[in-house]
Write a protein that holds these residues in place. Structure first.
Motif, PDB file in Angstrom:
ATOM      1  N   GLY A 264       0.659  -1.246  -0.103  1.00 53.36           N
ATOM      2  CA  GLY A 264      -0.198  -0.204   0.032  1.00 53.36           C
ATOM      3  C   GLY A 264       0.747   1.394  -0.026  1.00 53.36           C
ATOM      4  N   ILE A 265       2.076   1.237  -0.474  1.00 53.48           N
ATOM      5  CA  ILE A 265       2.828   2.257  -0.410  1.00 53.48           C
ATOM      6  C   ILE A 265       3.671   2.726  -1.706  1.00 53.48           C
ATOM      7  CG2 ILE A 265       3.377   2.539   2.009  1.00 53.48           C
ATOM      8  CD1 ILE A 265       5.683   1.091   1.710  1.00 53.48           C
ATOM      9  N   ALA A 266       3.341   2.211  -2.710  1.00 47.37           N
ATOM     10  CA  ALA A 266       3.843   2.211  -3.993  1.00 47.37           C
ATOM     11  C   ALA A 266       4.106   3.751  -4.528  1.00 47.37           C
ATOM     12  CB  ALA A 266       3.113   1.588  -5.201  1.00 47.37           C
ATOM     13  N   GLU A 267       2.953   4.737  -4.163  1.00 48.65           N
ATOM     14  CA  GLU A 267       3.017   6.054  -4.565  1.00 48.65           C
ATOM     15  C   GLU A 267       4.448   6.465  -3.909  1.00 48.65           C
ATOM     16  OE1 GLU A 267       0.349   5.892  -0.709  1.00 48.65           O
ATOM     17  OE2 GLU A 267       0.744   4.478  -2.552  1.00 48.65           O
ATOM     18  N   HIS A 268       5.025   6.120  -2.994  1.00 48.99           N
ATOM     19  CA  HIS A 268       5.774   6.717  -2.269  1.00 48.99           C
ATOM     20  C   HIS A 268       7.171   6.114  -2.640  1.00 48.99           C
ATOM     21  CE1 HIS A 268       3.293   8.416   0.644  1.00 48.99           C
ATOM     22  NE2 HIS A 268       2.707   7.443   1.002  1.00 48.99           N
ATOM     23  N   ALA A 269       7.210   5.449  -3.891  1.00 49.71           N
ATOM     24  CA  ALA A 269       8.638   4.812  -4.210  1.00 49.71           C
ATOM     25  C   ALA A 269       9.524   5.792  -4.690  1.00 49.71           C
ATOM     26  CB  ALA A 269       8.265   3.723  -5.535  1.00 49.71           C
ATOM     27  N   PRO A 270       9.155   6.852  -5.371  1.00 49.28           N
ATOM     28  CA  PRO A 270      10.360   7.615  -5.712  1.00 49.28           C
ATOM     29  C   PRO A 270      10.773   8.859  -4.557  1.00 49.28           C
ATOM     30  CG  PRO A 270       8.349   8.576  -6.576  1.00 49.28           C
ATOM     31  CD  PRO A 270       7.992   7.392  -6.023  1.00 49.28           C
ATOM     32  N   LYS A 271      10.163   8.720  -3.410  1.00 49.02           N
ATOM     33  CA  LYS A 271      10.407   9.691  -2.373  1.00 49.02           C
ATOM     34  C   LYS A 271      11.650   9.324  -1.463  1.00 49.02           C
ATOM     35  CE  LYS A 271       5.510  10.942  -1.580  1.00 49.02           C
ATOM     36  NZ  LYS A 271       4.474  11.051  -0.764  1.00 49.02           N
ATOM     37  N   ARG A 272      12.280  10.161  -0.879  1.00 43.66           N
ATOM     38  CA  ARG A 272      13.446   9.755   0.102  1.00 43.66           C
ATOM     39  C   ARG A 272      12.730   9.061   1.104  1.00 43.66           C
ATOM     40  NH1 ARG A 272      17.448  14.934   0.670  1.00 43.66           N
ATOM     41  NH2 ARG A 272      18.485  14.617  -1.274  1.00 43.66           N
ATOM     42  N   ALA A 273      13.344   8.113   1.776  1.00 42.83           N
ATOM     43  CA  ALA A 273      12.836   7.470   2.769  1.00 42.83           C
ATOM     44  C   ALA A 273      12.674   8.332   4.004  1.00 42.83           C
ATOM     45  CB  ALA A 273      13.550   6.282   3.170  1.00 42.83           C
ATOM     46  N   GLU A 274      13.518   9.325   4.262  1.00 47.46           N
ATOM     47  CA  GLU A 274      13.239  10.203   5.440  1.00 47.46           C
ATOM     48  C   GLU A 274      11.834  11.065   5.431  1.00 47.46           C
ATOM     49  OE1 GLU A 274      16.771  12.736   5.450  1.00 47.46           O
ATOM     50  OE2 GLU A 274      16.328  13.746   3.303  1.00 47.46           O
ATOM     51  N   ALA A 275      11.315  11.142   4.054  1.00 51.98           N
ATOM     52  CA  ALA A 275      10.015  11.949   3.993  1.00 51.98           C
ATOM     53  C   ALA A 275       8.766  11.110   4.393  1.00 51.98           C
ATOM     54  CB  ALA A 275       9.970  12.315   2.557  1.00 51.98           C
ATOM     55  N   LEU A 276       9.035   9.859   4.788  1.00 49.72           N
ATOM     56  CA  LEU A 276       7.807   8.906   5.195  1.00 49.72           C
ATOM     57  C   LEU A 276       7.636   9.034   6.571  1.00 49.72           C
ATOM     58  CD1 LEU A 276       8.358   8.335   2.147  1.00 49.72           C
ATOM     59  CD2 LEU A 276       8.073   5.928   2.930  1.00 49.72           C
ATOM     60  N   SER A 277       6.298   8.730   7.035  1.00 52.51           N
ATOM     61  CA  SER A 277       6.160   8.702   8.493  1.00 52.51           C
ATOM     62  C   SER A 277       6.544   7.453   9.086  1.00 52.51           C
ATOM     63  CB  SER A 277       4.556   8.380   8.613  1.00 52.51           C
ATOM     64  OG  SER A 277       4.101   7.432   8.213  1.00 52.51           O
ATOM     65  N   GLY A 278       6.754   7.252  10.204  1.00 51.28           N
ATOM     66  CA  GLY A 278       7.267   5.947  10.894  1.00 51.28           C
ATOM     67  C   GLY A 278       6.698   4.760  10.466  1.00 51.28           C
ATOM     68  N   GLY A 279       5.410   4.740  10.273  1.00 54.60           N
ATOM     69  CA  GLY A 279       4.590   3.344   9.732  1.00 54.60           C
ATOM     70  C   GLY A 279       4.898   2.973   8.516  1.00 54.60           C
ATOM     71  N   GLN A 280       5.174   4.114   7.320  1.00 53.79           N
ATOM     72  CA  GLN A 280       5.445   4.124   6.312  1.00 53.79           C
ATOM     73  C   GLN A 280       6.910   3.568   6.289  1.00 53.79           C
ATOM     74  OE1 GLN A 280       4.626   7.735   4.657  1.00 53.79           O
ATOM     75  NE2 GLN A 280       2.261   7.285   4.182  1.00 53.79           N
ATOM     76  N   GLN A 281       7.679   3.971   6.971  1.00 52.11           N
ATOM     77  CA  GLN A 281       9.043   3.681   6.854  1.00 52.11           C
ATOM     78  C   GLN A 281       9.138   2.088   7.434  1.00 52.11           C
ATOM     79  OE1 GLN A 281      12.463   6.004   8.137  1.00 52.11           O
ATOM     80  NE2 GLN A 281      10.866   7.986   8.404  1.00 52.11           N
ATOM     81  N   GLN A 282       8.396   1.822   8.217  1.00 46.99           N
ATOM     82  CA  GLN A 282       8.510   0.179   8.547  1.00 46.99           C
ATOM     83  C   GLN A 282       7.833  -0.684   7.739  1.00 46.99           C
ATOM     84  OE1 GLN A 282      10.410  -1.661  10.034  1.00 46.99           O
ATOM     85  NE2 GLN A 282       9.469  -1.220  12.360  1.00 46.99           N
ATOM     86  N   ARG A 283       6.991  -0.397   6.985  1.00 44.77           N
ATOM     87  CA  ARG A 283       6.329  -1.099   5.761  1.00 44.77           C
ATOM     88  C   ARG A 283       7.518  -1.142   4.624  1.00 44.77           C
ATOM     89  NH1 ARG A 283       0.637   0.966   4.314  1.00 44.77           N
ATOM     90  NH2 ARG A 283       1.059   2.928   5.599  1.00 44.77           N
ATOM     91  N   VAL A 284       8.342  -0.060   4.499  1.00 40.89           N
ATOM     92  CA  VAL A 284       9.464  -0.195   3.359  1.00 40.89           C
ATOM     93  C   VAL A 284      10.445  -1.175   3.946  1.00 40.89           C
ATOM     94  CG1 VAL A 284      11.485   1.138   2.422  1.00 40.89           C
ATOM     95  CG2 VAL A 284       9.207   2.168   2.815  1.00 40.89           C
ATOM     96  N   ALA A 285      10.548  -1.196   5.321  1.00 43.29           N
ATOM     97  CA  ALA A 285      11.772  -2.198   5.752  1.00 43.29           C
ATOM     98  C   ALA A 285      11.163  -3.641   5.703  1.00 43.29           C
ATOM     99  CB  ALA A 285      11.762  -1.988   7.463  1.00 43.29           C
TER     100      ALA A 285
END
Length: 269
Positions: free
Chosen positions: A133-154
């Protein structure tokens, strides 16, 4: 499937994990609970071979993995992916590149040095982000995401390894209740849909009860409980946490409804 026998880790005179023995016959979602310093993180780090055991063995699918070295050890670490409390992303790198780092164990040094990825891997990374559920954030820097979104990236990075086991070390400890639920639902869905084993260190009882098939309790480095969520009674929870009669399970809640009532106060991990 997974067999841990008399696994022990000492740091000088201190014993972090004391003769831990555990057997898992099939892929399950397992929650490991206990106070801070109980040995939960050290146990997971030994499973992943980030920490070497002082004694004891780890077997997976009939093979001893606790003695592997070199390429065989790296292959095991790819099969046994690790997710950390603090995400361990590269903050200034874009999200999809962070996910692609999950392929580093099987890429050449030259390809890793110049960030050269096969197109198939890039498409797969985006597919995994879409699934979470976070494909729209693919081109963004990881630091620009919320904590929950960063954990889903992990979690997406871990899935890029196509692991047989996912180890999650306090994956929701630094998240607010809403994001904590999203992350735990994601891990549960991965277990159910992919048939992967998930072992997560957790700091609240309600989370273990809600999402896990099996709960392991640790105290002073030892496994003192191993059973289903239904078997985790309040008395057993008190014994795991070394608490007296004032200990209330409601006080460990991370459920949003309980927090809104002003009763939710997480127990230290």
């Amino acid at each position: 499937m997974l067999r841990i026998e008399q696994l022990t880790k000492t740091f000088g005179r201190n014993t972090a994990v004391d003769r831990a023995t555990l057997q898992v016959e099939r892929p399950m979602m397992i929650g490991v609970i206990g106070r801070s310093g109980a040995g939960k993180s050290t146990l997971l780090r030994m499973l992943n071979r980030l920490e070497e055991a002082s004694s004891g063995t780890i077997h997976f699918e009939g093979r001893q993995v606790s003695g592997l070295e070199g390429r065989a050890k790296r292959a095991w670490q790819a099969d046994c992916a690790m997710i950390f409390q603090q995400f361990n992303l590269v903050p200034r790198m874009d999200v999809v590149s962070n996910v692609l780092h999950g392929t580093l164990n099987r890429r050449s040094t030259l390809a890793s040095l110049f960030n050269l990825y096969p197109q198939a891997d890039i498409y797969r990374a985006i597919d995994i982000l879409e699934r979470l559920g976070i494909a729209e954030h693919a081109p963004k820097r990881a630091e620009a995401l919320s904590g929950g979104q960063q954990q889903r990236v992990a979690i997406a990075r871990a899935l890029m390894q196509d692991p047989k086991i996912i180890l999650a070390d306090e994956p929701i400890a630094s998240l607010d209740p809403m994001n904590a639920q999203v992350v735990m639902q994601t891990l549960r869905r991965i277990h159910e849909e992919d048939g992967r084993m998930v072992i997560a260190n957790l700091h609240t009882l309600d989370t273990a009860r809600r999402y896990c098939d099996r709960v392991v309790g640790m105290r002073d480095g030892r496994i003192v409980f191993d059973g289903t969520p239904a078997q985790l009674t309040l008395q057993i929870a008190r014994e795991i946490y070394g608490a007296d009669a004032s200990f209330s399970e409601e006080a460990t809640s991370t459920e949003i409804a309980a927090l809104e009532r002003g009763t939710g106060r997480p127990v230290p991990a």
